[in-house]
Design a protein around this motif. Sequence first.
Motif, PDB file in Angstrom:
ATOM      1  N   PHE A 155       0.835  -1.201   0.000  1.00  0.00           N
ATOM      2  CA  PHE A 155       0.000   0.000   0.000  1.00  0.00           C
ATOM      3  C   PHE A 155       0.877   1.261   0.000  1.00  0.00           C
ATOM      4  N   GLN A 156       1.943   1.241   0.813  1.00  0.00           N
ATOM      5  CA  GLN A 156       2.840   2.402   0.861  1.00  0.00           C
ATOM      6  C   GLN A 156       3.554   2.600  -0.473  1.00  0.00           C
ATOM      7  N   ASN A 157       3.963   1.481  -1.094  1.00  0.00           N
ATOM      8  CA  ASN A 157       4.568   1.574  -2.436  1.00  0.00           C
ATOM      9  C   ASN A 157       3.605   2.225  -3.422  1.00  0.00           C
ATOM     10  N   SER A 158       2.353   1.792  -3.346  1.00  0.00           N
ATOM     11  CA  SER A 158       1.335   2.330  -4.242  1.00  0.00           C
ATOM     12  C   SER A 158       1.171   3.829  -4.047  1.00  0.00           C
ATOM     13  N   LEU A 159       1.113   4.236  -2.785  1.00  0.00           N
ATOM     14  CA  LEU A 159       0.914   5.654  -2.481  1.00  0.00           C
ATOM     15  C   LEU A 159       2.099   6.490  -2.949  1.00  0.00           C
ATOM     16  N   ASP A 160       3.299   5.942  -2.840  1.00  0.00           N
ATOM     17  CA  ASP A 160       4.504   6.661  -3.279  1.00  0.00           C
ATOM     18  C   ASP A 160       4.512   6.855  -4.796  1.00  0.00           C
ATOM     19  N   ILE A 161       3.900   5.916  -5.526  1.00  0.00           N
ATOM     20  CA  ILE A 161       3.885   5.971  -6.990  1.00  0.00           C
ATOM     21  C   ILE A 161       2.805   6.923  -7.498  1.00  0.00           C
ATOM     22  N   LYS A 162       1.656   6.896  -6.851  1.00  0.00           N
ATOM     23  CA  LYS A 162       0.513   7.678  -7.326  1.00  0.00           C
ATOM     24  C   LYS A 162       0.736   9.181  -7.156  1.00  0.00           C
ATOM     25  N   THR A 163       0.154   9.941  -8.079  1.00  0.00           N
ATOM     26  CA  THR A 163       0.305  11.396  -8.036  1.00  0.00           C
ATOM     27  C   THR A 163      -1.038  12.124  -7.972  1.00  0.00           C
ATOM     28  N   ARG A 164      -2.069  11.568  -8.595  1.00  0.00           N
ATOM     29  CA  ARG A 164      -3.376  12.232  -8.664  1.00  0.00           C
ATOM     30  C   ARG A 164      -4.169  11.995  -7.371  1.00  0.00           C
ATOM     31  N   PRO A 165      -4.841  13.039  -6.852  1.00  0.00           N
ATOM     32  CA  PRO A 165      -5.661  12.866  -5.640  1.00  0.00           C
ATOM     33  C   PRO A 165      -6.686  11.745  -5.759  1.00  0.00           C
ATOM     34  N   ASP A 166      -7.315  11.613  -6.956  1.00  0.00           N
ATOM     35  CA  ASP A 166      -8.326  10.560  -7.153  1.00  0.00           C
ATOM     36  C   ASP A 166      -7.740   9.167  -7.004  1.00  0.00           C
ATOM     37  N   ASP A 167      -6.451   9.021  -7.327  1.00  0.00           N
ATOM     38  CA  ASP A 167      -5.791   7.724  -7.170  1.00  0.00           C
ATOM     39  C   ASP A 167      -5.300   7.529  -5.738  1.00  0.00           C
ATOM     40  N   LYS A 168      -4.732   8.581  -5.172  1.00  0.00           N
ATOM     41  CA  LYS A 168      -4.182   8.490  -3.817  1.00  0.00           C
ATOM     42  C   LYS A 168      -5.244   8.142  -2.783  1.00  0.00           C
ATOM     43  N   ILE A 169      -6.430   8.720  -2.929  1.00  0.00           N
ATOM     44  CA  ILE A 169      -7.471   8.532  -1.924  1.00  0.00           C
ATOM     45  C   ILE A 169      -7.856   7.061  -1.768  1.00  0.00           C
ATOM     46  N   VAL A 170      -7.782   6.301  -2.865  1.00  0.00           N
ATOM     47  CA  VAL A 170      -8.130   4.872  -2.826  1.00  0.00           C
ATOM     48  C   VAL A 170      -7.181   4.124  -1.880  1.00  0.00           C
ATOM     49  N   THR A 171      -5.892   4.402  -2.015  1.00  0.00           N
ATOM     50  CA  THR A 171      -4.897   3.707  -1.183  1.00  0.00           C
ATOM     51  C   THR A 171      -4.889   4.238   0.248  1.00  0.00           C
ATOM     52  N   ILE A 172      -5.141   5.528   0.415  1.00  0.00           N
ATOM     53  CA  ILE A 172      -5.223   6.084   1.769  1.00  0.00           C
ATOM     54  C   ILE A 172      -6.363   5.421   2.541  1.00  0.00           C
ATOM     55  N   LEU A 173      -7.492   5.202   1.866  1.00  0.00           N
ATOM     56  CA  LEU A 173      -8.609   4.506   2.509  1.00  0.00           C
ATOM     57  C   LEU A 173      -8.203   3.087   2.898  1.00  0.00           C
ATOM     58  N   SER A 174      -7.454   2.413   2.048  1.00  0.00           N
ATOM     59  CA  SER A 174      -7.003   1.047   2.356  1.00  0.00           C
ATOM     60  C   SER A 174      -6.033   1.038   3.533  1.00  0.00           C
ATOM     61  N   LEU A 175      -5.144   2.029   3.608  1.00  0.00           N
ATOM     62  CA  LEU A 175      -4.229   2.131   4.761  1.00  0.00           C
ATOM     63  C   LEU A 175      -5.019   2.381   6.038  1.00  0.00           C
ATOM     64  N   LEU A 176      -6.030   3.246   5.961  1.00  0.00           N
ATOM     65  CA  LEU A 176      -6.904   3.492   7.110  1.00  0.00           C
ATOM     66  C   LEU A 176      -7.583   2.200   7.551  1.00  0.00           C
ATOM     67  N   LYS A 177      -8.123   1.452   6.591  1.00  0.00           N
ATOM     68  CA  LYS A 177      -8.793   0.190   6.914  1.00  0.00           C
ATOM     69  C   LYS A 177      -7.837  -0.798   7.562  1.00  0.00           C
TER      70      LYS A 177
END
Length: 429
Positions: free
Chosen positions: A293-315
């Motif tokens: 998940f952290q790797n994914s977040l480091d790669i993503k740049t767009r807010p619409d993409d980041k929010i998906v992984t941030i929600l998964s980290l929260l979960k």
Amino acid sequence: MEIGQLIKLERQRQNMKQEYLASGICVPSYLSRIENGLVKPSEDIQHHILMRLNIPLDSLKSEINQEKTIHFKTQFKTVINSRNKQKAETLQLDIHNYIECHPFEPNRLTLLLIETRLMLMLPDKTINIRNNLAILVEFKKEMDPEQLFYLYTIQGIVAYQNNQFSQASELFAQIFTLIKNYRMEDWEMAELYYVSSLSLLSESRYIMAIDYVKSALSYFNQELLIERSIECLIILGIAQIDTGVLKEAIATFEKAKEISLKIDSSKYNGKIEHNLGASYSILGNQNQALYHFQNSLDIKTRPDDKIVTILSLLKEYHKINDVQNAIVWLERGFEIISYLSGESKNFFKSHFNIYRALLLEENNIISIFKEALAYFEEIQDYKYCFIYCQVLAKRLADKKQYKQSTIYYQLGFNYNLKLSHVTNWEELS
């Protein structure tokens, strides 16, 4: 298309009322008969109608330019297969300009359908798409199978983009019925299988989604459309997660990752890493899940993409009862939500509101859940309706509010029936 239909199409494109176009030329009812092909207008009436539509008189002499239509269709195939937005924008503009210069082009309806389909790939075209669809629906009865194929595909994609997944699946199902006796080209079928698999996946109809995406994958592999193959592998992996074959899902995502490395493309790495995290999360390997998940977040740049992984980290942190880190990602989520717009903002705000209510032990937890449930029901996302009913019911039961808890367990059961497409309890046996 006949002269009357072309007049109607052009009038609607210019957002002109029948009464205005007919004024001083003929009565509106006669214009209506012309547009519906019931009568053929005299040359004098045609002349005046064209003048009011600001169309050159020689437009009536236009002949079917099959070569031009074939040229546009060939380019259309290339654009759809490659999903190249720059090429889509160029082709859409070319078709639009051609239509403007040849308003009575006999193939105009097909060209308008192609133009509208291209708009779905472009940003800030929502109003144009809506306007075009309003015109196209008016000509539905006059459309041949190919044109209906395009129309239903456009409507299905619009429904999917608006999170109306059941409606999208129904439209795509209509296409399969429509073409039983009509042969579409392989690339068109591959695209249909691809978009259908997306809507089926969102509806939790995983087995059919897997079948469809494998059909699309077969074509893309055969045509060496590598990026499209990666997209299909991601969809396949997600469906495999949801059907519980997690080792197969991980292998599928690793294969997608391997292909991405071979073609030196990082376009899909964020999605691949995210879904590897999701797979390991279900397997109970929290360290691997958080790593991906952290790797994914480091790669993503767009807010619409980041929010998906941030929600998964929260979960993930909420799942392991790490409240401190969960609140950190909750706050990060609300920061990102402010950059979202439209349905995406409403969707994620509903999720994060629920987690805030749970983590901060808010007193109005029932009203917060009810608001979120109303939103998910409105967009027909019954999966989250079911999940959050169970969460709320358990929380209420833990607080000995058994009557309220029972209500939400029952409501969750009803949502699960909708999710399973079951209408009667007998179908559960």
